[in-house]
Design a protein around this motif. Structure first.
Motif, PDB file in Angstrom:
ATOM      1  N   GLY A 184       0.779  -1.234   0.000  1.00 28.80           N
ATOM      2  CA  GLY A 184       0.000   0.000   0.000  1.00 28.80           C
ATOM      3  C   GLY A 184       0.809   1.282   0.000  1.00 28.80           C
ATOM      4  O   GLY A 184       0.249   2.350  -0.120  1.00 28.80           O
ATOM      5  N   PHE A 185       2.128   1.202   0.112  1.00 30.34           N
ATOM      6  CA  PHE A 185       2.899   2.440   0.233  1.00 30.34           C
ATOM      7  C   PHE A 185       3.064   3.134  -1.115  1.00 30.34           C
ATOM      8  O   PHE A 185       2.962   2.509  -2.160  1.00 30.34           O
ATOM      9  CB  PHE A 185       4.264   2.146   0.850  1.00 30.34           C
ATOM     10  N   GLN A 186       3.294   4.415  -1.052  1.00 31.58           N
ATOM     11  CA  GLN A 186       3.514   5.206  -2.263  1.00 31.58           C
ATOM     12  C   GLN A 186       4.969   5.637  -2.307  1.00 31.58           C
ATOM     13  O   GLN A 186       5.420   6.366  -1.431  1.00 31.58           O
ATOM     14  CB  GLN A 186       2.637   6.465  -2.236  1.00 31.58           C
ATOM     15  N   THR A 187       5.687   5.217  -3.315  1.00 28.21           N
ATOM     16  CA  THR A 187       7.087   5.632  -3.463  1.00 28.21           C
ATOM     17  C   THR A 187       7.172   7.146  -3.583  1.00 28.21           C
ATOM     18  O   THR A 187       7.990   7.798  -2.943  1.00 28.21           O
ATOM     19  CB  THR A 187       7.696   4.964  -4.707  1.00 28.21           C
ATOM     20  N   LEU A 188       6.310   7.695  -4.431  1.00 28.86           N
ATOM     21  CA  LEU A 188       6.250   9.151  -4.576  1.00 28.86           C
ATOM     22  C   LEU A 188       4.881   9.528  -5.105  1.00 28.86           C
ATOM     23  O   LEU A 188       4.262   8.759  -5.838  1.00 28.86           O
ATOM     24  CB  LEU A 188       7.371   9.683  -5.484  1.00 28.86           C
ATOM     25  N   GLU A 189       4.394  10.683  -4.686  1.00 29.80           N
ATOM     26  CA  GLU A 189       3.085  11.147  -5.138  1.00 29.80           C
ATOM     27  C   GLU A 189       2.969  12.642  -4.931  1.00 29.80           C
ATOM     28  O   GLU A 189       3.648  13.217  -4.070  1.00 29.80           O
ATOM     29  CB  GLU A 189       1.956  10.430  -4.388  1.00 29.80           C
ATOM     30  N   TRP A 190       2.103  13.238  -5.730  1.00 28.84           N
ATOM     31  CA  TRP A 190       1.824  14.670  -5.582  1.00 28.84           C
ATOM     32  C   TRP A 190       0.700  14.832  -4.564  1.00 28.84           C
ATOM     33  O   TRP A 190      -0.288  14.102  -4.597  1.00 28.84           O
ATOM     34  CB  TRP A 190       1.392  15.263  -6.922  1.00 28.84           C
ATOM     35  N   LYS A 191       0.854  15.799  -3.680  1.00 28.13           N
ATOM     36  CA  LYS A 191      -0.202  16.092  -2.710  1.00 28.13           C
ATOM     37  C   LYS A 191      -0.654  17.534  -2.880  1.00 28.13           C
ATOM     38  O   LYS A 191       0.177  18.447  -2.870  1.00 28.13           O
ATOM     39  CB  LYS A 191       0.310  15.869  -1.291  1.00 28.13           C
ATOM     40  N   GLY A 192      -1.946  17.723  -3.015  1.00 21.05           N
ATOM     41  CA  GLY A 192      -2.486  19.078  -3.131  1.00 21.05           C
ATOM     42  C   GLY A 192      -2.672  19.502  -4.578  1.00 21.05           C
ATOM     43  O   GLY A 192      -2.566  18.690  -5.501  1.00 21.05           O
ATOM     44  N   ASP A 193      -2.957  20.803  -4.756  1.00 18.31           N
ATOM     45  CA  ASP A 193      -3.197  21.284  -6.121  1.00 18.31           C
ATOM     46  C   ASP A 193      -1.891  21.765  -6.757  1.00 18.31           C
ATOM     47  O   ASP A 193      -0.840  21.791  -6.119  1.00 18.31           O
ATOM     48  CB  ASP A 193      -4.281  22.382  -6.130  1.00 18.31           C
ATOM     49  N   ALA A 194      -2.005  22.166  -8.029  1.00 19.04           N
ATOM     50  CA  ALA A 194      -0.790  22.520  -8.778  1.00 19.04           C
ATOM     51  C   ALA A 194      -0.119  23.756  -8.202  1.00 19.04           C
ATOM     52  O   ALA A 194       1.106  23.871  -8.198  1.00 19.04           O
ATOM     53  CB  ALA A 194      -1.150  22.741 -10.246  1.00 19.04           C
ATOM     54  N   ARG A 195      -0.901  24.698  -7.715  1.00 14.28           N
ATOM     55  CA  ARG A 195      -0.346  25.982  -7.274  1.00 14.28           C
ATOM     56  C   ARG A 195       0.321  25.887  -5.902  1.00 14.28           C
ATOM     57  O   ARG A 195       1.357  26.498  -5.671  1.00 14.28           O
ATOM     58  CB  ARG A 195      -1.478  27.021  -7.292  1.00 14.28           C
ATOM     59  N   ALA A 233      15.394   4.324 -12.263  1.00 15.39           N
ATOM     60  CA  ALA A 233      15.190   5.134 -13.468  1.00 15.39           C
ATOM     61  C   ALA A 233      13.765   5.699 -13.611  1.00 15.39           C
ATOM     62  O   ALA A 233      13.592   6.909 -13.764  1.00 15.39           O
ATOM     63  CB  ALA A 233      15.596   4.321 -14.694  1.00 15.39           C
ATOM     64  N   PRO A 234      12.715   4.846 -13.547  1.00 19.47           N
ATOM     65  CA  PRO A 234      11.386   5.427 -13.728  1.00 19.47           C
ATOM     66  C   PRO A 234      11.018   6.411 -12.610  1.00 19.47           C
ATOM     67  O   PRO A 234      10.417   7.463 -12.874  1.00 19.47           O
ATOM     68  CB  PRO A 234      10.459   4.200 -13.707  1.00 19.47           C
ATOM     69  N   ALA A 235      11.414   6.109 -11.380  1.00 11.72           N
ATOM     70  CA  ALA A 235      11.033   6.985 -10.253  1.00 11.72           C
ATOM     71  C   ALA A 235      11.682   8.361 -10.375  1.00 11.72           C
ATOM     72  O   ALA A 235      11.045   9.378 -10.065  1.00 11.72           O
ATOM     73  CB  ALA A 235      11.400   6.328  -8.919  1.00 11.72           C
ATOM     74  N   ILE A 236      12.939   8.418 -10.835  1.00  9.49           N
ATOM     75  CA  ILE A 236      13.542   9.754 -10.932  1.00  9.49           C
ATOM     76  C   ILE A 236      12.933  10.538 -12.100  1.00  9.49           C
ATOM     77  O   ILE A 236      12.847  11.765 -12.029  1.00  9.49           O
ATOM     78  CB  ILE A 236      15.091   9.735 -10.963  1.00  9.49           C
ATOM     79  N   ALA A 296       3.179   9.218 -14.122  1.00 10.30           N
ATOM     80  CA  ALA A 296       3.190   8.273 -12.994  1.00 10.30           C
ATOM     81  C   ALA A 296       2.185   7.141 -13.221  1.00 10.30           C
ATOM     82  O   ALA A 296       2.492   5.958 -12.994  1.00 10.30           O
ATOM     83  CB  ALA A 296       2.889   9.010 -11.684  1.00 10.30           C
ATOM     84  N   ASP A 297       0.989   7.487 -13.688  1.00  6.40           N
ATOM     85  CA  ASP A 297      -0.042   6.457 -13.922  1.00  6.40           C
ATOM     86  C   ASP A 297       0.393   5.476 -15.000  1.00  6.40           C
ATOM     87  O   ASP A 297       0.210   4.265 -14.876  1.00  6.40           O
ATOM     88  CB  ASP A 297      -1.354   7.114 -14.382  1.00  6.40           C
ATOM     89  N   GLU A 298       0.954   6.025 -16.085  1.00  4.06           N
ATOM     90  CA  GLU A 298       1.413   5.139 -17.166  1.00  4.06           C
ATOM     91  C   GLU A 298       2.490   4.194 -16.648  1.00  4.06           C
ATOM     92  O   GLU A 298       2.533   3.021 -17.021  1.00  4.06           O
ATOM     93  CB  GLU A 298       1.981   5.975 -18.326  1.00  4.06           C
TER      94      GLU A 298
END
Ligand code: MRU
Length: 363
Positions: free
Chosen positions: A13-24, A63-66, A145-147
């Motif tokens: 269930g862990f997330q290696t990396l993810e965006w949190k919040g809105d773009a701004r 490679a993909p994560a960076i 990230a989704d791809e």
């Protein structure tokens, strides 16, 4: 120190990396992999410099994560504090951020691929308002990230098909969920086989000098309950001779047009050993890891890292002061040593310029 939001999460269930919040106002959250396996702690990257530093010192690696981290770094870079800033201002900043992020690490082509893709999207979005421009960039970074998640699942399905019940599989470095958005490449094949009920035993090279095998791959396999045995890198030949390994599967950081594949230092040696012991050697990688602009592996830039990684391993002094050190982080395995490359669209086999081109044209 543990972040209760992410720090307590464990695979799967862990997330290696993810965006949190809105773009701004949002940020890139990533597991600090330099602390694993003793701490599962996330850090928040709010600036391009923190993303650059996280890539440089391997808080995020693979490679993909960076590539994904750099894509989110482009979103951060395009933000401008000035309320009156125009979309052209945001674009200028994005280009500066991209140029800076490109200097973080040279070998994994996914980094350059992702930044190029963000810049192409930005050019097509110049007519938008600054806010809509940022939203478009964030959507693209999330799409990358989704791809990657989908590609890793497909690689896993294709890779599992080559694994036979009861096999011992050797892997080197970490090409798991920690090296991608999720699930991994080389480890995806193993995860998928395990999920299908195929019994197997994984041998994990510790992967000197930064121990991605011991710290990360062993941890991921343990989290999933997959039988795993850790060995020092210099034990692989003996373990092969003892008949414990039937297959080698590794990831890649850049694959040239002829199939030569750069991966963590030591991979080439493992491939030579596999050939000497008649053991099939597989590279698992998504299409974003191919660099068709270079004909062969001699054109792949090899990152040279800080000598202290060898002389001061994890804080201990392990060599005499003043000793000369050579510390290449990657090597290139020639295509002729690779049995097949496992991609999200199936196997490339045999591995040569014609078969790489034929498979990638279908993508
Ligand atoms: O220096 P690292 O830890 O970034 O090296 C990573 C590797 O060599 C991986 O095997 C490779 O990036 C494949 S990741 C799916």
């Amino acid at each position: 120190m543990s972040d209760p939001g992410i720090g307590s999460l464990t695979l799967p269930g862990f997330q290696t990396l993810e965006w949190k919040g809105d773009a701004r106002t949002g940020h890139l959250s990533l597991i600090d992999q330099t602390l694993l396996p003793s701490e599962t702690t996330s850090i928040a990257c709010q600036t391009v410099d923190t993303v650059w530093e996280a890539i440089k010192v391997l808080r995020v690696r693979g490679a993909p994560a960076i590539g994904i981290a750099a894509a989110f770094g482009c979103v951060i870079g395009a933000r401008t504090p000035a309320a009156a800033a125009s979309t052209a201002d945001c674009f200028k900043q994005l280009k500066q951020a991209g140029d800076h992020l490109r200097t973080s690490r040279p070998t994994a082509v996914n980094l350059f691929w992702a930044i190029d893709r963000m810049e192409r999207v930005a050019v097509l979005a110049l007519e938008l308002s600054p806010d809509a421009f940022l939203d478009r960039l964030l959507a693209e970074a999330n799409a990358i990230a989704d791809e990657d998640r989908h590609m890793c699942r497909s690689i896993g399905r294709h890779g599992a098909s080559v694994i036979q019940a009861g096999e011992g599989i050797l892997t080197h470095c970490n090409a798991g969920g920690l090296a991608t958005a999720d699930y991994g490449t080389a480890l995806a094949c193993i995860f998928s086989a395990h999920e299908q009920g195929i019994p197997l035993q994984v041998f994990v090279d510790e992967t000197r000098p930064l121990l991605q095998g011991a710290r990360l791959t062993a941890w991921e396999l343990q989290q999933r309950g997959i039988p795993a045995t850790l060995i020092c890198d210099n034990m692989a030949a003996q373990v092969m001779r003892e008949g414990r390994i039937q297959r080698v599967i590794v990831g890649a950081d850049r694959i040239a047009a002829n199939g030569d594949a750069a991966n963590k230092i030591g991979t080439y040696g493992v491939a030579v050993l596999a050939r000497a012991h008649n053991i099939p050697f597989y590279v698992a990688a998504p299409s974003s890891t191919f660099d068709l602009s270079i004909p062969d592996g001699s054109h792949i830039p090899i990152e040279l890292r800080d000598p202290k990684e060898i002389t001061h391993g994890f804080g201990r002094v392990t060599a005499p002061a003043g000793i000369a050190v050579y510390n290449p982080a990657f090597d290139v395995t020639p295509a002729e040593l690779i049995t097949a490359i496992i991609t999200e669209h199936g196997l490339i086999q045999p591995v040569n310029t014609a078969s790489v081109q034929a498979r990638l044209q279908q993508l």
